[in-house]
Design an enzyme around this catalytic site. Structure first.
Site, PDB file in Angstrom:
ATOM      1  N   THR A 193       0.776  -1.248   0.000  1.00 23.05           N
ATOM      2  CA  THR A 193       0.000   0.000   0.000  1.00 23.05           C
ATOM      3  C   THR A 193       0.809   1.301   0.000  1.00 23.05           C
ATOM      4  OG1 THR A 193      -1.638  -1.222   1.280  1.00 23.05           O
ATOM      5  CG2 THR A 193      -1.923   1.137   1.205  1.00 23.05           C
ATOM      6  N   ARG A 205     -10.982 -10.567  -2.889  1.00 24.64           N
ATOM      7  CA  ARG A 205     -10.716 -10.062  -1.530  1.00 24.64           C
ATOM      8  C   ARG A 205     -10.507  -8.540  -1.566  1.00 24.64           C
ATOM      9  NH1 ARG A 205      -6.277  -7.007   0.870  1.00 24.64           N
ATOM     10  NH2 ARG A 205      -6.144  -7.535   3.066  1.00 24.64           N
ATOM     11  N   ASP A 210      -8.545  -3.095   3.631  1.00 26.87           N
ATOM     12  CA  ASP A 210      -8.965  -1.838   4.261  1.00 26.87           C
ATOM     13  C   ASP A 210      -8.917  -0.633   3.323  1.00 26.87           C
ATOM     14  OD1 ASP A 210      -6.018  -2.375   4.502  1.00 26.87           O
ATOM     15  OD2 ASP A 210      -6.038  -0.256   5.055  1.00 26.87           O
TER      16      ASP A 210
HETATM   17  N1  GLY Z   1      -3.504  -2.708   3.612  1.00 19.74           N
HETATM   18  C1  GLY Z   1      -3.777  -3.188   2.343  1.00 19.74           C
HETATM   19  C2  GLY Z   1      -4.474  -4.448   2.299  1.00 19.74           C
HETATM   20  O1  GLY Z   1      -4.469  -5.193   3.261  1.00 19.74           O
HETATM   21  O2  GLY Z   1      -5.056  -4.740   1.289  1.00 19.74           O
END
Ligand code: GLY
Length: 310
Positions: free
Chosen positions: A169, A197, A200
């Site tokens: 990220t 999937r 966050d």
């Molecule tokens: N923090 C990014 C993710 O888990 O997709």
């Protein structure tokens, strides 16, 4: 008041062979974000510009260089939010888009919705004439090789984010000279994640949040953990209760570690220009520009600086 931009390139155990490129990448993104502000852009323009720079850099897990899912495909998530009005836009599971943060901004500005996912997000991109790229253009040789090596989804949170094969990220937060805040976050997610999937990053209040009454936050780390504690909003609620930006970030990340055994990081800024870059993983590449100084770091407690000239 002086504008501030803070960026991160993901919280994880960045191996030494990626360390310098990661630091150079976040410094370049912070410079770009501040240049946008100096050219008259607002906080939303600045975070979009900074995150596009990170998405275009193959070192980071967003846009070019994104992590691959179990089918070896790219599925990208992003959010952007404007603290003036709480307007926000997000996309999840998009393919063939080099800069998902700009697609998220288009969702915010050109639709009546907050989030579009998968096929719908790609259809919207087509309807507004956004360029698409062949997926293979977003996949680096290194990511394809690492994906081949690690085909089993890793469920241990600390093992995952402290291993040297997970990476995570990018994001930016800014306050402009009018005191308006914004955030943006973009990711390829977790390598070998299940198809479909969503972590966050594109979820409002989790991967990011911006509100002129308290500040802006962009998060990084184990998505399932961040989702469970709504990390971005948690940090801002501590700020609302009177904690400094740094303390609010620290106690919220500690809470995530204690409550759900999740590791991660956050960058935060307040409307008055306080800022912090905080993490509980081994490393996080971050950079900030404030008051003609470029600050940056990678290891815990590392706080380097050099003059910033426009
Ligand atoms: N923090 C990014 C993710 O888990 O997709």
């Amino acid at each position: 008041m002086p504008a501030v931009i803070v960026v991160h390139g993901g919280a994880w155990a960045i191996p030494n062979n990626l360390a310098q490129d990661s630091v150079n990448g976040v410094k370049a993104a912070a410079r770009e974000g501040m240049s946008v502000l100096k050219r008259g852009g607002n906080a939303v323009d600045a975070v979009e510009g900074a995150v596009r720079t990170l998405e275009n850099n193959c070192v980071f897990n967003a846009g070019h260089g994104a992590a691959l899912n179990t089918r070896g495909e790219v599925e990208l998530d992003a959010i952007i939010m404007d603290g003036r009005t709480l307007a926000s836009g997000a996309v999840s599971c998009v393919k063939n888009i080099a800069n998902p943060v700009s697609l998220a901004r288009a969702v915010m500005e050109k639709t009546v919705h907050v989030m579009l996912t998968g096929q719908g997000a790609n259809m919207f991109a087509e309807s507004i004439g956004m360029n698409t790229v062949p997926t293979e253009m977003l996949v680096t040789q290194n990511e394809r090789k690492e994906w081949e090596k690690h085909k089993n989804y890793v469920t241990g949170v600390m093992e995952d984010f402290n291993s040297q094969w997970a990476h995570d990220t990018v994001g930016a937060v800014a306050v402009d000279s009018a005191g308006n805040v914004a955030c943006a976050t973009s990711t390829g997610g977790i390598r070998n994640k299940m198809v479909g999937r969503v972590g966050d990053s594109p979820i409002i209040g989790c991967g990011g949040y911006a509100d002129n009454s308290s500040g802006a936050v962009s998060c990084t780390g184990h998505g399932e953990s961040i989702l469970k504690v709504t990390l971005a909003r948690l940090i801002l609620s501590h700020i609302e209760q009177g904690k400094s930006v740094a303390e609010a970030s620290r106690v919220s990340l500690k809470y995530m570690g204690d409550r759900v055994q999740g590791a991660g990081g956050a960058i935060s800024v307040s409307p008055s220009g306080q800022w912090a870059a905080t993490f509980t993983t081994e490393r996080m590449a971050w950079a900030a520009v404030h008051n003609y100084t470029l600050w940056y770091g990678l290891d815990p407690d590392e706080n380097l600086k050099e003059p910033f000239t426009y």
